[in-house]
Enzyme design. Sequence first.
Site, PDB file in Angstrom:
ATOM      1  N   LYS B  78     -17.622  23.819  10.890  1.00 27.58           N
ATOM      2  CA  LYS B  78     -18.685  24.822  10.863  1.00 27.58           C
ATOM      3  C   LYS B  78     -18.098  26.141  10.372  1.00 27.58           C
ATOM      4  O   LYS B  78     -16.969  26.505  10.748  1.00 27.58           O
ATOM      5  CB  LYS B  78     -19.257  24.984  12.283  1.00 27.58           C
ATOM      6  CG  LYS B  78     -20.463  25.907  12.371  1.00 27.58           C
ATOM      7  CD  LYS B  78     -21.025  25.935  13.794  1.00 27.58           C
ATOM      8  CE  LYS B  78     -22.246  26.824  13.919  1.00 27.58           C
ATOM      9  NZ  LYS B  78     -22.779  26.829  15.304  1.00 27.58           N
ATOM     10  N   SER B 153     -27.637  25.856  15.796  1.00 32.36           N
ATOM     11  CA  SER B 153     -27.144  26.507  14.597  1.00 32.36           C
ATOM     12  C   SER B 153     -26.153  25.660  13.799  1.00 32.36           C
ATOM     13  O   SER B 153     -25.891  25.954  12.639  1.00 32.36           O
ATOM     14  CB  SER B 153     -26.460  27.831  14.974  1.00 32.36           C
ATOM     15  OG  SER B 153     -25.323  27.572  15.783  1.00 32.36           O
ATOM     16  N   SER B 177     -26.386  24.511  20.255  1.00 35.44           N
ATOM     17  CA  SER B 177     -26.168  24.447  18.805  1.00 35.44           C
ATOM     18  C   SER B 177     -25.379  23.250  18.314  1.00 35.44           C
ATOM     19  O   SER B 177     -25.288  23.033  17.108  1.00 35.44           O
ATOM     20  CB  SER B 177     -25.491  25.731  18.319  1.00 35.44           C
ATOM     21  OG  SER B 177     -26.420  26.791  18.325  1.00 35.44           O
TER      22      SER B 177
END
Lengths: 477, 485
Positions: B78, B153, B177
């Site tokens: 990420k 997210s 997330s």
Amino acid sequence: MTYETVIGLEVHAQLLTKTKIFCGCSTRFGQEPNSNTCPICLGMPGTLPVLNKKVVEYAMRMAHATHCRINRTSTWARKNYFYPDLPKGYQITQFDHPLAEAGYVDIETGGVKKRIGITRIHMEEDAGKSIHDDLSGSSYVDLNRAAVPLIEIVSEPDMRAPEEAAQYLRRLHEILVYLEICDGNMEEGSFRCDANISLRPEGQEAFGIRSELKNMNSFNNVQHALEYEILRQRAILERGDQVVQETRLWDASQGLTHSMRGKEEAHDYRYFPEPDLVPIVISDAWEEEIRAALPELPMEKRARFINKYGIPPYDAGVLTASRALADYYEEVVRLCERPKIASNWVMGDLLAYLNEAKLEIGESPVLPAALAQLIGIIGDGTISGKIAKEVFEGMWQSGKQPKEIVEEKGLVQITDTGELEKIVEGVLDAHQKQLEQYRAGKDQLFGFFVGQTMKATGGKANPEIVNELLKKKLSMS
Amino acid sequence: MELNRLTIHELQERLRDGTITSVEITESVYRRIASVEDRVHAYITLTQEAATEQARAADRRIQEGAGGALTGIPIALKDVLSTQGVRTTCGSRTLENFIPPYDATVVKKLKDAGAVFVGKTNMDEFAMGSSTETSRFGITKNPWDLERIPGGSSGGSAAAVAADECIASLGTDTGGSIRQPAALCGVVGLKPTYGRVSRFGLVAFASSLDQIGPITKDVEDCAIMMNAICGHDPQDSTSVPTEVPDYRTCLSRDIEGWTIGIPKEYFVEGVDPEIRASIDTAIKTLEGLGARCLDISLPHTEYCIATYYIIAPSEASSNLARYDGVRYGFRAPDGENLLDMYKKTRSSGFGAEVKRRIMIGTYSLSSGYYDAYYKKASQVRALIRDDFDRAFTKCDVILTPATPTPAFRIGEKMDDPLQMYLYDIFTLSANLAGVPGISVPCGYTKGGLPLGVQFMAGHFQEEKLLQIASAYEKNSDKEKRTPDL
């Protein structure tokens, strides 16, 4: 109306740890700008602080030395504000649970003793430095100082006069330096002070409206700024106006304070618990370890010097001004066993020479053993006190032992009564006129004869024997 | 054979017996990226050149008989995890060109394990969002339905795994997330206990809630990733020095006699009927394996959203203060003075959702409001944590839906932040309590969208999560599908 002054001080002391409070960068002063930095103290994304344990130990030393209660658990907080020299946009500090609370420092002004309360001592990180170049209109940021460890020492509003504030500051400064946790350099900003000051009508309990003074980088500046502020606030109150709560900067060159920001412009720092650090937990054992390793503090040392060595309080005060000076003195006394004479020499000639040469006690070319030897040969009559001054000068310049100098220069005192008697007789013969006047009742001339005898011996005559001989000779008619 | 479709443990077996190489796996991953990435858009940055180098090094290591479970495995990160020499944007204009001079601790650990880094995945800006729509770098699509969001997210990390554009990935989870996008993309996602994984190098959103965790194709891969990333780190004071077990050993154990807590507050109006049905089936499966279900209560559940949306923005408002344009990152070019530069930089560097949260957080911490908001929220948070501690005296794990509905359509909630916030209703309590949670696929809607079931356990009880997830995975009668791209 008479007004009473109320003063409270906030002192920031930079701690002498080798590395910064939350990273491994050096704390050394005066390095190339931004060279003592790393991603952590630059506040780069994703980096995290890790507490330097030494900082807690140093802060605990100060807490003990000022009789504070050390909290078993204390926590970190963030103080949020924007400024270019504050890399993270917040300062990591302690807020509602500081390291230590409720201590005191004793001061004495004009012979009156007073206890000044300490509200709290907490740890925090310093900010960097902004340098403004007025010529180019540019500002530069040096982050070498960012995250250098500080302790903030907050006093109670216990001081009633600028002299008390200055005295309190000197005591704090002295303790910090004694503890070897702060170099105390006010010009480089290792020891900084902000003052809160207000006036209230005599007898009134409620505090008046205060102003906060900043930018005072010497003890004298603090005192002068406070004196100025008293006059300024009194004038306002006597006009019937109200003092405005604000932060004011001391301008040493003009000798006045001017407004920096008012109450409305005061920051809302939005303190909240620092989530990146865990609480500081202090065990009994750790606290005891720190307490046990604490050196003798200036006040204790002063009291001991007065009791043990029988020297006057004034002497004790001068001799304990620094740990190194006190140690020097004690070493001299240990070797010569004459505390008062040792005190006179250290406070007198030695300090005078050191001041003149701008040297620290640790840099003195005359070592304690040499000074002790000098005091020894004065005591056993080898040289006179007057000659000793000359010998000391020789020691200072050459680094030689006093006995060596005395021998080389032939400065041994003349104590042979027969020899001195001849010299005294010679002096009296040579000054018949004065002798007549003396005998006619002009007693003061006794000193003249002593002086002439000393002169004739190049200062080497034992003054006591000279006195005795002169008395004997002059009383014979 | 398409190597990119396989799991870590399947690939590892073949790497060890020499039938394939890491270079081949890596090539197959990038072939897949070349064919689907323009539709999925899981990545912000691809690092093929470096990855090829890493794959070659991994192959040499394997040939020498060295290497471990992750050596030679292509993994996606990420874009909130700092990577030395590779830009780390956090999905924001603010850090558009920011190249960290350091690796996050998890990145370092994966590097040391010999992993191959495919690239940096898309995310909501600074991890603030539930759909990956707030990214500065475009929207990631759900590989199961390109008109829907992948969740967020960590939407890029979940989509990349689901679309076989990597073998496994790392995400971060502040309020769900990892677990929420894993559920919406039909993959496994685990948020470890707060303190289990070092946060050093994770660009902070809300420091007391953020945790890094794996997103994988199956539970075994999840355990392998956990073995690699967990453990105390002297660089993160909040990482806990407790021993890390071998998470693979619990996978084969049964759950006979376990008690599964079913919190009544999580089974209320508003949960999609298809999700409700799939959860009921999952419960039956688990009961069939010898577990017992127990109705429990987490009485402060109704305050979770409010509490979360005070604490997370408060911390964020402070964490994001450093993006002032002074030292690094985006700086607006036309600032007239310092204050103007700050204002312009932050106004145009951050997107709307980030600014909204900075404002909420700044307000909550302001003098005069602190007690009513931040302080109160902290007190409620302690109560929420107590709820969990009490519940785990009665049950081994807690089972809930991972999301209230399947993946929604792109744009559906962008104009309604409150609806977006409510979407994390089942996941953010674990962050507030600091407990671990895992989301495991549990079937599909009639329309073919994947669904997830969430398990939560007590602090540092990730083994229980992996054990029950593995048992469920093995015994679920749900067929294994792959998205049709």
